[in-house]
Design an enzyme around this catalytic site. Structure first.
Site, PDB file in Angstrom:
ATOM      1  N   GLU A  46     -16.896  24.339  30.471  1.00 53.59           N
ATOM      2  CA  GLU A  46     -17.593  24.070  29.215  1.00 53.59           C
ATOM      3  C   GLU A  46     -17.003  24.885  28.061  1.00 53.59           C
ATOM      4  O   GLU A  46     -16.878  24.385  26.942  1.00 53.59           O
ATOM      5  CB  GLU A  46     -19.088  24.353  29.352  1.00 53.59           C
ATOM      6  CG  GLU A  46     -19.836  23.338  30.214  1.00 53.59           C
ATOM      7  CD  GLU A  46     -19.823  21.936  29.613  1.00 53.59           C
ATOM      8  OE1 GLU A  46     -19.601  21.792  28.391  1.00 53.59           O
ATOM      9  OE2 GLU A  46     -20.032  20.980  30.372  1.00 53.59           O
ATOM     10  N   TYR A 129     -25.520  24.673  22.947  1.00 51.22           N
ATOM     11  CA  TYR A 129     -24.945  23.551  23.691  1.00 51.22           C
ATOM     12  C   TYR A 129     -24.486  23.999  25.079  1.00 51.22           C
ATOM     13  O   TYR A 129     -24.809  23.367  26.091  1.00 51.22           O
ATOM     14  CB  TYR A 129     -23.756  22.918  22.957  1.00 51.22           C
ATOM     15  CG  TYR A 129     -22.932  22.084  23.919  1.00 51.22           C
ATOM     16  CD1 TYR A 129     -23.371  20.834  24.308  1.00 51.22           C
ATOM     17  CD2 TYR A 129     -21.776  22.607  24.521  1.00 51.22           C
ATOM     18  CE1 TYR A 129     -22.671  20.093  25.264  1.00 51.22           C
ATOM     19  CE2 TYR A 129     -21.082  21.873  25.467  1.00 51.22           C
ATOM     20  CZ  TYR A 129     -21.527  20.616  25.833  1.00 51.22           C
ATOM     21  OH  TYR A 129     -20.857  19.904  26.787  1.00 51.22           O
ATOM     22  N   ASP A 147     -23.507  17.154  22.377  1.00 50.94           N
ATOM     23  CA  ASP A 147     -22.191  17.520  21.865  1.00 50.94           C
ATOM     24  C   ASP A 147     -21.747  16.451  20.877  1.00 50.94           C
ATOM     25  O   ASP A 147     -22.495  15.527  20.541  1.00 50.94           O
ATOM     26  CB  ASP A 147     -21.183  17.698  23.004  1.00 50.94           C
ATOM     27  CG  ASP A 147     -20.702  16.367  23.583  1.00 50.94           C
ATOM     28  OD1 ASP A 147     -21.399  15.341  23.421  1.00 50.94           O
ATOM     29  OD2 ASP A 147     -19.618  16.346  24.192  1.00 50.94           O
TER      30      ASP A 147
END
Length: 319
Positions: A46, A129, A147
């Protein structure tokens, strides 16, 4: 939504079924999606995938997980090694954030990536996020993951506009929360599926509407594909301070000893290095013909950001 457009949000269950079904058939086989991938592997992916395409991330992610399969493995090495192994992914401060997160995981969580949003958000360099994405994709929790790709799908499919607003809004978060399936398993798959739809089909510049699984429910198509209300600003590169910083970092990643300032500032007639050594990135840096003040800004910025440090009169990666 435009008058006369379909109301895709009125039957979210149908959207869930169609988009997750499409995902089941077409999803890319990515290692961080594998059921056996550790939460640490998901966290690393990520961070690496922020503003960086999958094709560039894959080899670096694999190298990292081979070298540092756990947070403790990374925490046991200097931060400079994380920066060195970051290679040319760009935005190398992300490497420092991962190293700082690994230290915190070892110190505060016994070496295991925490499994809930609040604890993840408290890690250095982890924003809302990333915390939501890791909680969802690594631990199967029901979180609202939003996102750029998800925002774009929601903007077109539900709101009928070509692009989401330049920055995330509260109304976008409310919409994403309203669309999220109620059970944990479907919510995780929905997040991944909408993200994949935005990455592969509902792209920013050339959406592949003909193969979209929900094209008949898309408010943007129903409205006649109105153009965006603003022109997205591309990120320039050539001639910028970012380009110079990247060139300096390329030198530091290959240097075994501190690099004297004059090596950056003056091109020697004969560097005396092997072809695959520090001479290659130094030549590339000199080839930019940067103004002295731009090079000074780049070096000063790297020091300020913790990506470089002064040692014995030269520059090196942080110890």
């Amino acid at each position: 939504m435009p008058a006369g457009a379909p109301s895709p949000g009125s039957d979210p269950g149908a959207l869930h079924h169609r988009i997750t079904g499409w995902f089941t058939e077409t999803a890319r086989d990515l290692p961080w999606r594998d059921a056996g991938c550790s939460p640490w592997g998901v966290l690393v992916s990520e961070i690496m995938l922020q503003q960086t395409p999958v094709v560039r991330v894959l080899p670096v992610w694999q190298e990292w997980l081979t070298r540092w399969p756990t947070p403790a493995a990374l925490a046991g090495e200097p931060a400079g090694e994380a920066v060195r192994s970051w290679g040319r992914l760009g935005y190398p401060r992300r490497a420092l954030r991962l190293h700082a997160a690994a230290l915190a995981i070892v110190r505060e969580h016994g070496g295991g990536v925490p499994g809930n949003y609040t604890e993840l958000l408290a890690l250095p360099g982890v924003g809302s996020y990333t915390a939501a994405a890791v909680a969802a994709f690594a631990f199967g929790r029901r979180e609202t993951v939003v996102d750029t790709n998800i925002r774009r799908v929601h903007a077109r499919l539900i709101s009928g506009v070509a692009l989401p607003s330049p920055s995330l809004t509260a109304s976008e978060m409310r919409l994403a929360a309203e669309l999220l399936p109620h059970d944990d398993g479907t919510s995780v798959r929905w997040n991944a599926a909408v993200m994949e739809l935005g990455a592969l089909v509902c792209t920013a510049r050339a959406p592949k509407c003909a193969v979209c699984p929900v094209r008949d429910s898309c408010a943007w198509l129903a409205a006649g594909e109105p153009p965006p209300s603003y022109t997205p600003k591309g990120q320039s590169w050539h001639g910028t301070d970012r380009q110079v910083r990247g060139a300096v970092m390329a030198v530091l990643r290959l240097a075994d000893t501190p690099v004297p300032p004059e090596m950056f500032q003056q091109e020697p007639a004969d560097l005396g290095f092997e072809e695959d050594g520090i001479g290659v990135p130094l030549s590339a840096l000199h080839g930019l013909n940067s103004a002295p003040e731009q090079l000074e800004r780049a070096l000063a910025g790297l020091l300020t950001d913790g990506l470089a440090e002064l040692h014995q009169g030269g520059y090196r990666l942080p110890a």
